[in-house]
Write an enzyme that holds these catalytic residues in place. Structure first.
Site, PDB file in Angstrom:
ATOM      1  N   TYR A  56       3.352  -8.552 -11.943  1.00  0.00           N
ATOM      2  CA  TYR A  56       2.204  -8.072 -11.173  1.00  0.00           C
ATOM      3  C   TYR A  56       1.074  -9.110 -11.238  1.00  0.00           C
ATOM      4  O   TYR A  56       0.323  -9.203 -12.209  1.00  0.00           O
ATOM      5  CB  TYR A  56       1.690  -6.730 -11.712  1.00  0.00           C
ATOM      6  N   HIS A 125      12.874  -4.705 -15.596  1.00  0.00           N
ATOM      7  CA  HIS A 125      12.282  -4.348 -14.294  1.00  0.00           C
ATOM      8  C   HIS A 125      13.344  -4.224 -13.197  1.00  0.00           C
ATOM      9  O   HIS A 125      13.291  -3.336 -12.353  1.00  0.00           O
ATOM     10  CB  HIS A 125      11.248  -5.421 -13.923  1.00  0.00           C
ATOM     11  N   SER A 205       5.350   4.919  -7.033  1.00  0.00           N
ATOM     12  CA  SER A 205       5.029   5.148  -5.616  1.00  0.00           C
ATOM     13  C   SER A 205       5.189   6.616  -5.219  1.00  0.00           C
ATOM     14  O   SER A 205       5.794   6.941  -4.190  1.00  0.00           O
ATOM     15  CB  SER A 205       5.860   4.241  -4.696  1.00  0.00           C
ATOM     16  N   PRO A 206       4.639   7.544  -6.028  1.00  0.00           N
ATOM     17  CA  PRO A 206       4.756   8.967  -5.700  1.00  0.00           C
ATOM     18  C   PRO A 206       3.972   9.328  -4.439  1.00  0.00           C
ATOM     19  O   PRO A 206       4.212  10.371  -3.835  1.00  0.00           O
ATOM     20  CB  PRO A 206       4.138   9.652  -6.934  1.00  0.00           C
ATOM     21  N   GLY A 208       4.118   7.426  -1.862  1.00  0.00           N
ATOM     22  CA  GLY A 208       4.763   6.660  -0.798  1.00  0.00           C
ATOM     23  C   GLY A 208       3.992   5.399  -0.466  1.00  0.00           C
ATOM     24  O   GLY A 208       3.895   5.009   0.691  1.00  0.00           O
ATOM     25  N   GLY A 210       0.879   5.062  -0.611  1.00  0.00           N
ATOM     26  CA  GLY A 210      -0.355   5.436   0.089  1.00  0.00           C
ATOM     27  C   GLY A 210      -0.099   6.254   1.339  1.00  0.00           C
ATOM     28  O   GLY A 210      -0.970   6.993   1.796  1.00  0.00           O
TER      29      GLY A 210
END
Ligand code: ATR
Length: 328
Positions: A56, A125, A205-206, A208, A210
Site C-alpha cells: 500500500y 497477501h 471492500s465491504p 464495494g 465505495g
C-alpha cells in the site's frame, strides 16, 4: 459495538479500519497530519483493528501507521501483509514472492516501518503459485517462533490452499473481498473452510470500493484511481447497471432508517459470527457512519431483498491480471 476475536486475539471491534486508501488506490495520499489525526480519532471512537500491507503506497501506508501508533501500540491490533513484489521506480507489480528470503526481508521492513517489535496478524497477501503454500507458511511460522508475528493469515486464497496451510500452522484469518455485491466465498468453499479451520473471515471492500455507499454517476477519478482503470464493474454499462442495484439497497436502507453503506456493512457482519470487516475511509464523517452500522439490524424481509443482488452485478471486481492473482 460488536466485538469478535481473531484467533487468539482479545475481542476486537468487528468494524476495523482498512487503511489502504489513505496512501493510494482511490486517489492521492492524504496529508500525513490529517491521516494521523484520523487514525487517532478512530482509536478514540473504539476502532482497534487496523489493516495495512507492504504494497500500500510501497511502504508509505505502513510508515504512516508507524508514526500514528508508536506512542499507543497497546491500543491497536495491527495487521499487515507481504508477498506481492513491485518495481520500486514505477510502482508496477512484478509478481508474488512467497520465499523464506522474501518473508524475512518483508517482516523486518514491516517491523521497522510500523515502529513495533511485533505484528499482531501477518498475512500472505497473494499466494505465490510457483511454490507450495506449505513452504511459505513454514517461513511465516518461523517469524511466529521468533516472536515477530502473533498470528498468521492468508488473503484471497482458495479453500484447498487454506486447508493445506492450516496443517502447517494455525491460520487465524482469511482476508477476502466480501459484500452484498461480491459473494464468491460463499460459493467456492472459502467461508466453509474458514469455519472448519477456525479462521476469521476479514471482509475487505465491504462497501464495494465505495459503490455501495453513496456513489454517484458523476464521479470522476481524482488523480490515479484504481476504479477508473482496473475495476470493470465501475465502467460503462456495468456501472449503470450496478448503480441501479445500489438504488434498491438504498430503498431497503431507508425502510430501516439507515444508509445503503450501513446496510452493506451490517449485511457482512450478519452473515456469520466469524466475520469481521475493515471498510476503508479517509474521512471522519464516513468513519462515524460506518461504525454506526453495528447497530443496524436487518430484517428477514430486508435480507431476502438483498439476497438476489450479487447475481445481478455486472463486471468483474478486478481486471484480467488482477483476477489471475486471486483464489490462489
Ligand atoms: P476498501 O476495502 O478497498 O477500502 P471499501 O471499504 O469497500 O473498500 O470502500 C472504500 C471507499 O468507500 C472509499 O473510496 C471511501 O471513500 P472516502 O475515503 O471518501 O470515505 C468510501 N467510503 C467509505 N465509507 C463511506 C461512507 N460512509 N460514505 C461514503 N463513502 C464511503
Amino acid at each position: 459495538m460488536i466485538r469478535r476475536s481473531i484467533g487468539s486475539s482479545r475481542p476486537l471491534n468487528a468494524i476495523g479500519l482498512g487503511c489502504m486508501g489513505m496512501s493510494f488506490a482511490y486517489g492521492p495520499a492524504m496529508e500525513e497530519a490529517d491521516a494521523i489525526a484520523l487514525l487517532h480519532e478512530a482509536i478514540d471512537l473504539g476502532v482497534d483493528h487496523f489493516d495495512t500491507a507492504e504494497i500500500y503506497g510501497m511502504g508509505h501506508n505502513e510508515q504512516l501507521l508507524g508514526k500514528a501508533f508508536n506512542d499507543r501500540r497497546d491500543k491497536v491490533f495491527i495487521a499487515t501483509k507481504f508477498g506481492p513484489t513491485y518495481n520500486r521506480e514505477t510502482g508496477q507489480r512484478t509478481g508474488v514472492d512467497g520465499s523464506e528470503k522474501n518473508a524475512r526481508r518483508a517482516i523486518e521492513q514491516s517491523l521497522r516501518f510500523l515502529q513495533t517489535d511485533h505484528i499482531d496478524l501477518w498475512y500472505l497477501h497473494r499466494r505465490d503459485l510457483s511454490r507450495p503454500i506449505e513452504e511459505t507458511i513454514g517461513a511465516m511460522a518461523q517469524m511466529v517462533k521468533e516472536g515477530k508475528v502473533g498470528q498468521i493469515g492468508l488473503s484471497e486464497v482458495a479453500a484447498e490452499s487454506l486447508r493445506a496451510a492450516s496443517k502447517v500452522h494455525a491460520i487465524s484469518a482469511v482476508q477476502s473481498e466480501f459484500s452484498i455485491f461480491t459473494r464468491f466465498i460463499e460459493e467456492d468453499g472459502v467461508l466453509a473452510a474458514c469455519k472448519d479451520v477456525g479462521a476469521t473471515l476479514v471482509a475487505y471492500s465491504p462497501l464495494g470500493r465505495g459503490m455501495l455507499a453513496g456513489w454517484s454517476k458523476d464521479w470522476k477519478a481524482d488523480g490515479w484511481d484504481f476504479r477508473a482503470t482496473m475495476a470493470p464493474r465501475f465502467q460503462g454499462e456495468a456501472l449503470e447497471n450496478n448503480l441501479a442495484l445500489v438504488e434498491e439497497i438504498a430503498h431497503v436502507a431507508s425502510d430501516l432508517g439507515a444508509t445503503a453503506g450501513e446496510v452493506a456493512l451490517a449485511w457482512v457482519l450478519q452473515r456469520a459470527d466469524n466475520i469481521v470487516t475493515i471498510p476503508g475511509t479517509t474521512k471522519l464523517t464516513n468513519l462515524k457512519q460506518n461504525l454506526a452500522a453495528a447497530y443496524v439490524k436487518l430484517t428477514p424481509a430486508a435480507l431476502a431483498k438483498l439476497d438476489s443482488l450479487a447475481a445481478k452485478v455486472k463486471g468483474e471486481r478486478y481486471d484480467e491480471n488482477g483476477m489471475k492473482a486471486v483464489n490462489g
